[in-house]
Design an enzyme around this catalytic site. Structure first.
Site, short mmCIF file in Angstrom:
data_model
loop_
_atom_site.label_atom_id
_atom_site.label_comp_id
_atom_site.label_asym_id
_atom_site.label_seq_id
_atom_site.Cartn_x
_atom_site.Cartn_y
_atom_site.Cartn_z
N HIS A 18 -7.15 -155.86 17.18
CA HIS A 18 -7.61 -154.41 16.72
C HIS A 18 -8.09 -154.68 15.54
CE1 HIS A 18 -3.72 -153.20 14.32
NE2 HIS A 18 -4.09 -154.86 14.10
N CYS A 37 -7.12 -156.30 7.55
CA CYS A 37 -7.12 -155.73 8.86
C CYS A 37 -8.27 -155.02 9.16
CB CYS A 37 -5.82 -154.46 8.80
SG CYS A 37 -4.04 -155.54 8.65
N HIS A 43 -8.73 -158.51 14.58
CA HIS A 43 -7.81 -159.91 14.38
C HIS A 43 -6.69 -159.30 15.37
CE1 HIS A 43 -6.02 -156.21 11.99
NE2 HIS A 43 -4.91 -156.80 12.16
N HIS A 45 -2.36 -159.79 16.97
CA HIS A 45 -1.11 -159.89 16.72
C HIS A 45 -0.29 -160.07 17.98
CE1 HIS A 45 -1.17 -157.94 12.81
NE2 HIS A 45 -1.94 -157.13 13.35
N ASP A 83 -2.04 -155.89 27.00
CA ASP A 83 -2.03 -157.26 26.99
C ASP A 83 -3.11 -157.82 26.93
OD1 ASP A 83 -0.60 -159.63 26.24
OD2 ASP A 83 -0.15 -159.99 28.40
N HIS A 84 -3.57 -158.76 26.00
CA HIS A 84 -4.70 -159.59 26.08
C HIS A 84 -5.87 -158.51 25.81
CE1 HIS A 84 -2.15 -162.98 26.49
NE2 HIS A 84 -2.97 -163.74 26.23
N GLU A 128 5.10 -155.70 14.73
CA GLU A 128 3.40 -156.19 14.58
C GLU A 128 3.77 -157.55 14.11
OE1 GLU A 128 -0.35 -153.91 13.41
OE2 GLU A 128 0.70 -154.43 11.59
#
Length: 138
Positions: A18, A37, A43, A45, A83-84, A128
């Site tokens: 994100h 960020c 980037h 998480h 996810d991903h 996070e």
């Protein structure tokens, strides 16, 4: 304390990228407020998600909710969507909403709340990082 209620927790994991950015602000202000960020290349998480469901035990099953049902619900409503993924680019939820941990937790809550029996209480814990997590509702 309601001794008739029991809480069940399900822990899941997803990876997502994100960028924290407010389109109404200058690049300088975004950099000042969001720091790394705000990286224009995004980037990622490794999110840890804990879903807490609280309710009265079913007299027939002894369950608050069947863990298989809860697991499937989380997979379908959250993991398959996030996810991903790049949350900003690959999901409809964060096209206009800044994908902070707080906002991600609120979106996850709403996705699951819509599928749960109205008599069940729901709480989301979203990590996070190992040191930073949010709880919704607080």
């Amino acid at each position: 304390m309601d001794l008739n209620k029991v809480a069940i927790y399900r822990k899941e994991h997803f990876n997502a990228a994100h960028r924290l950015h407010n389109a109404n602000w200058s690049d300088e202000k975004n950099a000042e407020i969001f720091g790394l960020c705000n990286n224009k290349n995004f980037h990622g998480h490794n999110y840890e998600l804990i879903v807490k469901v609280t309710g009265v035990l079913d007299a027939n099953t002894g369950y608050v909710i069947d863990t298989k049902v809860l697991s499937t619900m989380i997979k379908e409503e959250v993991l398959n969507r996030f996810d991903h993924k790049n949350l900003n680019l690959d999901t409809v939820y964060f096209k206009e909403l800044n994908p902070t941990a707080e906002n991600i937790a609120k979106v996850i809550y709403q996705l699951l709340r819509n599928k749960l029996d109205e008599n069940l209480e729901l709480k989301i814990f979203l990590y996070e990082t190992e040191r930073n997590y949010v709880e919704y509702p607080a």
